[in-house]
Write an enzyme that holds these catalytic residues in place. Structure first.
Site, PDB file in Angstrom:
ATOM      1  N   ASP A 201       0.864   1.735   2.362  1.00 14.45           N
ATOM      2  CA  ASP A 201       0.565   0.929   1.117  1.00 14.45           C
ATOM      3  C   ASP A 201       1.171   1.569  -0.509  1.00 14.45           C
ATOM      4  O   ASP A 201       2.073   3.041  -0.395  1.00 14.45           O
ATOM      5  CB  ASP A 201      -0.536   0.509   1.177  1.00 14.45           C
ATOM      6  CG  ASP A 201      -1.578   0.375  -0.069  1.00 14.45           C
ATOM      7  OD1 ASP A 201      -0.875  -1.349  -0.414  1.00 14.45           O
ATOM      8  OD2 ASP A 201      -2.247   0.714  -0.578  1.00 14.45           O
TER       9      ASP A 201
ATOM     10  N   ASP B 160      -0.015   0.198  -4.361  1.00 11.63           N
ATOM     11  CA  ASP B 160      -0.755   0.414  -4.914  1.00 11.63           C
ATOM     12  C   ASP B 160      -2.515   2.069  -4.465  1.00 11.63           C
ATOM     13  O   ASP B 160      -2.433   0.948  -3.563  1.00 11.63           O
ATOM     14  CB  ASP B 160      -1.372  -0.164  -5.227  1.00 11.63           C
ATOM     15  CG  ASP B 160      -0.479  -1.240  -6.318  1.00 11.63           C
ATOM     16  OD1 ASP B 160       0.748  -0.602  -7.024  1.00 11.63           O
ATOM     17  OD2 ASP B 160      -0.315  -2.681  -6.316  1.00 11.63           O
TER      18      ASP B 160
ATOM     19  N   ASP C 291      -5.826   2.913   1.032  1.00 10.80           N
ATOM     20  CA  ASP C 291      -6.604   3.164   0.430  1.00 10.80           C
ATOM     21  C   ASP C 291      -7.490   2.086   0.324  1.00 10.80           C
ATOM     22  O   ASP C 291      -8.563   2.473  -0.583  1.00 10.80           O
ATOM     23  CB  ASP C 291      -5.853   3.814  -1.015  1.00 10.80           C
ATOM     24  CG  ASP C 291      -5.040   2.398  -1.913  1.00 10.80           C
ATOM     25  OD1 ASP C 291      -4.855   1.839  -1.328  1.00 10.80           O
ATOM     26  OD2 ASP C 291      -5.877   2.442  -3.416  1.00 10.80           O
TER      27      ASP C 291
HETATM   28  C1  BG6 Z   1      -2.373  -4.798  -4.242  1.00  5.83           C
HETATM   29  C2  BG6 Z   1      -3.339  -3.940  -5.260  1.00  5.83           C
HETATM   30  O1  BG6 Z   1      -1.436  -3.991  -4.095  1.00  5.83           O
HETATM   31  O2  BG6 Z   1      -1.249  -5.942  -4.875  1.00  5.83           O
HETATM   32  C3  BG6 Z   1      -4.070  -5.213  -5.887  1.00  5.83           C
HETATM   33  O3  BG6 Z   1      -4.382  -2.964  -4.436  1.00  5.83           O
HETATM   34  C4  BG6 Z   1      -3.233  -6.715  -6.188  1.00  5.83           C
HETATM   35  O4  BG6 Z   1      -5.477  -4.598  -6.551  1.00  5.83           O
HETATM   36  C5  BG6 Z   1      -2.706  -6.798  -5.214  1.00  5.83           C
HETATM   37  O5  BG6 Z   1      -3.780  -7.298  -6.641  1.00  5.83           O
HETATM   38  C6  BG6 Z   1      -1.280  -7.875  -5.451  1.00  5.83           C
HETATM   39  O6  BG6 Z   1      -0.303  -7.441  -6.701  1.00  5.83           O
HETATM   40  P1  BG6 Z   1      -0.111  -8.383  -7.471  1.00  5.83           P
HETATM   41  O7  BG6 Z   1       0.851  -7.403  -7.757  1.00  5.83           O
HETATM   42  O8  BG6 Z   1       1.036  -9.479  -6.738  1.00  5.83           O
HETATM   43  O9  BG6 Z   1      -0.736  -9.163  -8.797  1.00  5.83           O
HETATM   44 MG    MG Z   2      -3.423  -0.044  -2.291  1.00  6.17          MG
END
Ligand code: BG6
Ligand code: MG
Length: 218
Positions: A12, A14, A171
Site C-alpha cells: 500500500d 499512503d 496500514d
Molecule cells: C488511499 C488513502 O490510499 O487512497 C485514502 O488512504 C484515499 O485516504 C484513497 O481516500 C483514494 O485516494 P485518491 O487520491 O484517489 O483520492
Molecule cells: Mg494506506
C-alpha cells in the site's frame, strides 16, 4: 493461509511508504467546513485506505446530494489534496520505507503497489520510487475498492504470481480486509485496533522484519 513461499510483496502507498493521511484529512476537513458538514480528525480515521467516492459517502454521513454535486465535491477535495502534495519529495518517504523496498528487491521478490489512490502514480513520481516496482495497481485499476480483494488480485495478475504467494503491507483496516479476502499474507502497519486482524503486525514501516514475513510464508 497456505504455507507457500512468498514470491511477491504488494505495498500500500499512503500510510506505508509515505504519510499522506494528513493531506487527505486537511482536504476533507476544508470541504466539510465549506459544506457545513460535521467532520473532525476522529471521523477521518474511518477514511484511511477508503476510496475517494466511499470517503465522500462517509463524509456526507447520510446527507443526500445529486450526482453533479457529488462529482463536484470529489473534484474540489482532490484539487485541494493535489495542491497540498505540491512540495512532495523523496524526503517524504516514511522512515524505513526505501530500505524495506530495497531489501525485498535484494531477496529477488517481485514488487507491486496496491493503492486505492488515483493519485498514486503522481505520488510515486514525487517520491522518485516508481522504477522500483514491477507493477502498479491504483485507484483507477479496478471498479470495486478495498475492502474487496480486486485491487490486490489485479496486482498479483500483473506480477504473474499466485495470490497465495503474495504478502501485502497495509496500514488500513479496509486494506487488511482486502489482503485477507485475496488469500494473501497480510502485514499490518499500525495499532492493533486498526490492523490487529493481519497475520503479522508492526507499529511502523521501520519495524517491519522481512525475514519474519518470508519465514511465515515458507
Ligand atoms: C488511499 C488513502 O490510499 O487512497 C485514502 O488512504 C484515499 O485516504 C484513497 O481516500 C483514494 O485516494 P485518491 O487520491 O484517489 O483520492
Ligand atoms: Mg494506506
Amino acid at each position: 493461509m497456505p504455507d507457500v513461499p512468498i514470491r511477491a510483496v504488494i505495498f500500500d502507498l499512503d500510510g506505508v511508504l509515505t504519510d499522506t493521511a494528513e493531506f487527505h484529512y486537511r482536504a476533507w476537513q476544508e470541504l466539510a467546513d465549506a459544506e457545513g458538514l460535521p467532520f473532525d480528525r476522529q471521523a477521518n480515521e474511518a477514511l484511511r485506505g477508503v476510496s475517494r467516492a466511499d470517503s465522500l459517502r462517509l463524509v456526507l454521513a447520510g446527507r443526500e446530494v445529486d450526482e453533479a454535486t457529488f462529482a463536484r465535491m470529489m473534484a474540489e477535495k482532490n484539487e485541494r489534496y493535489v495542491e497540498l502534495l505540491a512540495d512532495m519529495s523523496p524526503d517524504d518517504l516514511l522512515p524505513g520505507a526505501l530500505e524495506l523496498v530495497e531489501a525485498c528487491r535484494d531477496r529477488g521478490l517481485k514488487l507491486a503497489i496496491g493503492s486505492s489512490s488515483k493519485n498514486a502514480p503522481m505520488v510515486l513520481d514525487a517520491l522518485e520510487i516508481t522504477d522500483r516496482f514491477d507493477a502498479i495497481a491504483d485507484g483507477s485499476t479496478v471498479e470495486v475498492a478495498k475492502p474487496a480483494p480486486d485491487l490486490f488480485l489485479a496486482a498479483a495478475r500483473s506480477l504473474d504470481v499466485e495470490p497465495a504467494t503474495c504478502a501485502v503491507v497495509e496500514d488500513a483496516e479496509a486494506g487488511v480486509d482486502a489482503a485477507l479476502a485475496a488469500g494473501m499474507l497480510a502485514v499490518g502497519i499500525g495499532p492493533a485496533e486498526r490492523v490487529g486482524h493481519a497475520h503479522l503486525r508492526y507499529p511502523s514501516t521501520a519495524d517491519v522484519d522481512l525475514e519474519t514475513i518470508l519465514a511465515r510464508g515458507a
